[in-house]
Design an enzyme around this catalytic site. Structure first.
Site, PDB file in Angstrom:
ATOM      1  N   TYR A 219     -10.772  18.458  -2.852  1.00  0.00           N
ATOM      2  CA  TYR A 219     -10.162  19.556  -2.821  1.00  0.00           C
ATOM      3  C   TYR A 219     -10.909  20.647  -3.713  1.00  0.00           C
ATOM      4  O   TYR A 219     -10.664  21.739  -3.604  1.00  0.00           O
ATOM      5  CB  TYR A 219      -8.691  19.501  -2.827  1.00  0.00           C
ATOM      6  CG  TYR A 219      -7.713  18.706  -1.763  1.00  0.00           C
ATOM      7  CD1 TYR A 219      -8.517  18.477  -0.516  1.00  0.00           C
ATOM      8  CD2 TYR A 219      -6.676  18.473  -1.965  1.00  0.00           C
ATOM      9  CE1 TYR A 219      -7.992  17.768   0.375  1.00  0.00           C
ATOM     10  CE2 TYR A 219      -5.907  17.751  -0.826  1.00  0.00           C
ATOM     11  CZ  TYR A 219      -6.731  17.481   0.309  1.00  0.00           C
ATOM     12  OH  TYR A 219      -5.737  16.952   1.425  1.00  0.00           O
TER      13      TYR A 219
ATOM     14  N   LYS B 161     -11.631   3.670  -0.344  1.00  0.00           N
ATOM     15  CA  LYS B 161     -12.673   3.471   0.609  1.00  0.00           C
ATOM     16  C   LYS B 161     -14.222   3.077  -0.107  1.00  0.00           C
ATOM     17  O   LYS B 161     -15.271   3.737   0.011  1.00  0.00           O
ATOM     18  CB  LYS B 161     -13.061   4.656   1.401  1.00  0.00           C
ATOM     19  CG  LYS B 161     -13.779   4.507   2.746  1.00  0.00           C
ATOM     20  CD  LYS B 161     -12.933   3.776   3.747  1.00  0.00           C
ATOM     21  CE  LYS B 161     -13.527   3.620   4.770  1.00  0.00           C
ATOM     22  NZ  LYS B 161     -13.084   2.590   5.906  1.00  0.00           N
TER      23      LYS B 161
ATOM     24  N   ASP C  28      -7.848   2.859   5.277  1.00  0.00           N
ATOM     25  CA  ASP C  28      -7.538   2.620   6.561  1.00  0.00           C
ATOM     26  C   ASP C  28      -6.567   1.728   6.855  1.00  0.00           C
ATOM     27  O   ASP C  28      -5.595   1.732   7.500  1.00  0.00           O
ATOM     28  CB  ASP C  28      -8.797   2.521   7.737  1.00  0.00           C
ATOM     29  CG  ASP C  28      -9.986   1.651   7.100  1.00  0.00           C
ATOM     30  OD1 ASP C  28      -9.757   1.451   5.847  1.00  0.00           O
ATOM     31  OD2 ASP C  28     -10.929   1.569   7.704  1.00  0.00           O
TER      32      ASP C  28
ATOM     33  N   ASP D 240      -2.613  12.715  -0.283  1.00  0.00           N
ATOM     34  CA  ASP D 240      -1.934  13.597   0.312  1.00  0.00           C
ATOM     35  C   ASP D 240      -1.352  12.907   1.687  1.00  0.00           C
ATOM     36  O   ASP D 240      -0.339  13.216   2.188  1.00  0.00           O
ATOM     37  CB  ASP D 240      -3.181  14.685   0.549  1.00  0.00           C
ATOM     38  CG  ASP D 240      -2.618  16.118   0.853  1.00  0.00           C
ATOM     39  OD1 ASP D 240      -1.192  16.012   1.120  1.00  0.00           O
ATOM     40  OD2 ASP D 240      -3.180  16.912   1.427  1.00  0.00           O
TER      41      ASP D 240
ATOM     42  N   ASP E 174       2.572  11.472   2.707  1.00  0.00           N
ATOM     43  CA  ASP E 174       3.198  11.992   3.848  1.00  0.00           C
ATOM     44  C   ASP E 174       3.816  10.817   4.891  1.00  0.00           C
ATOM     45  O   ASP E 174       4.796  10.937   5.367  1.00  0.00           O
ATOM     46  CB  ASP E 174       2.637  12.935   4.650  1.00  0.00           C
ATOM     47  CG  ASP E 174       2.770  14.238   3.973  1.00  0.00           C
ATOM     48  OD1 ASP E 174       3.238  14.499   3.087  1.00  0.00           O
ATOM     49  OD2 ASP E 174       2.461  15.350   4.617  1.00  0.00           O
TER      50      ASP E 174
END
Ligand code: NAD
Length: 358
Positions: free
Chosen positions: A142, A188, A220, A244, A248
């Site tokens: 970001y 990852k 994943d 992020d 959620d």
């Protein structure tokens, strides 16, 4: 008497409604537990753009920097969506986080037994789920430079330093010490160099916490495990983008978005806010659920002021209110005995805090 200065940013949409209820509950709790809170109110987001032409006015930032904590509702709305990116409401929040130096976002995802049916996951998989997502907040893709968009090509950069990883890891391990003593690092590392560095640094930090079990999981797989078997997680540590998305997901596993608080800490002053947005679709109707904001206020008492008894009292009052069947409209389908407005449920929670006999 202890006295704390809180910079209150109500924001846009349902922000003002839900913050008013959090303050109602804080007033009762501070009175009961013998401390004082001084509130100062400032604008950010769309409300600030309308008045000052910018999403984070200087006076808001200055007051936030001088306060003991920031209590924040939510920002944003269609009206401001077409502005240039640096003028949009969310730029104000990103800048505030950066300026306050908050690099750790703590998001508890806890199941309230009374609302277990609000989740799309089977109750037997959910019972007892209690996860703390610790998300890195100021690094990663970001913010990484360079970044660019042209007509037919765009790119972003994911970058982390060892120091950035070390400081957030310590927050995760410290949190795990007070919980079930397990940290799952989500990354990852089979594809990304940044993830490889995360693993190297986290392993080193883990040596300082021999009582904590450290596990690794690819992002994943973590996304899958969160819906397959969420009970396996205690503290879930991850970088900004993965965090992020996964925070959620973890919150939705728990049911309603209106119930989940967050704290952004690690810098000079922390920000305490619900995880949801400004919900413009229901703003001004008196139906928003203020519980996520009230729980965020409890996190503020716990993490910023060390007022543990008051925080515990608010949290158990909320459990009792839900147990006794009081619901806002968003959670009305699950065991409601009485459907309440935003204001009514705030008053009921503050009455439960007042009458708690601990
Ligand atoms: P949202 O979280 O505002 O709303 C999603 C859905 O959940 C809506 O149907 C809404 O009515 C419902 N909802 C949210 N909070 C609720 C509550 N407390 N009680 C009952 N129902 C609730 O997400 P969105 O609709 O994608 O975004 C709306 C605006 O909020 C956008 O401008 C977005 O940029 C902004 N936003 C702000 C923040 C923040 O301030 N931290 C975070 C996310 C989104």
């Amino acid at each position: 008497m202890k006295r704390y200065n809180v910079c209150v940013i109500k924001g846009d949409g349902i922000g003002p409604e839900i913050i008013d209820e959090a303050i109602k509950v804080l007033d009762v709790a501070s009175n009961k537990f013998g401390f004082e809170i001084n509130y100062e109110y400032f604008l950010m987001g769309g409300a600030a753009i309308d008045v000052f032409g910018e999403p984070l006015p200087k006076e808001t930032l200055q007051n936030a920097l001088n306060s003991d904590a920031v209590l924040f509702g939510a920002i944003g709305g269609e009206k401001w969506d077409k502005l240039e990116r640096h003028l949009r409401p969310e730029s104000g929040l990103l800048k505030l986080r950066k300026e306050l130096g908050v690099f750790a976002n703590l998001r508890p995802a806890v199941i309230f037994d009374e609302l277990i049916d609000a989740s799309s996951i089977k109750p037997e998989i959910l019972r007892g789920v209690d996860i703390m997502v610790v998300r890195e907040l100021t690094g990663g893709i970001y913010f990484g430079q360079p970044r660019e968009i042209t007509k037919d090509r765009a790119f972003n950069t994911m970058v982390y330093t060892a120091d950035e990883i070390k400081r957030i890891s310590k927050i995760a391990f410290e949190a795990a010490l007070k919980r079930r003593k397990k940290v799952t690092l989500v990354d990852k590392a089979n594809v990304l160099e940044t993830s490889q560095l995360w693993r190297e640094v986290v392993v080193e930090v883990a040596k300082e916490y021999p009582e904590i079990t450290l596990e690794y999981m690819y992002v994943d797989n973590a996304a899958m495990q969160l819906v397959r078997s969420p009970g396996q997680f205690d503290v879930l540590l991850t970088e900004n983008l993965f965090g992020d998305i996964l925070s959620d997901e973890a919150s939705m596993v728990c049911g309603s978005i209106g119930l989940l608080p967050s704290a952004s800490i690690g810098g000079k002053v922390g920000i305490y806010e619900p995880i949801h947005g400004s919900a413009p679709d229901i703003a001004g109707q008196g139906i928003a659920n203020p519980i996520a904001t009230i729980l965020s206020a409890a996190m503020m008492l716990r993490y910023a002021f060390d007022e543990t008894a008051a925080a515990d009292c608010i949290e158990s009052a909320i459990k009792a209110v839900l147990k006794d069947g009081y619901r806002t409209r968003d959670i009305a389908s699950y065991g409601a005995k009485e459907i309440c407005s935003t204001e009514e449920i705030g008053t009921i929670i503050s009455d439960y805090v007042r009458n708690d006999e601990r």
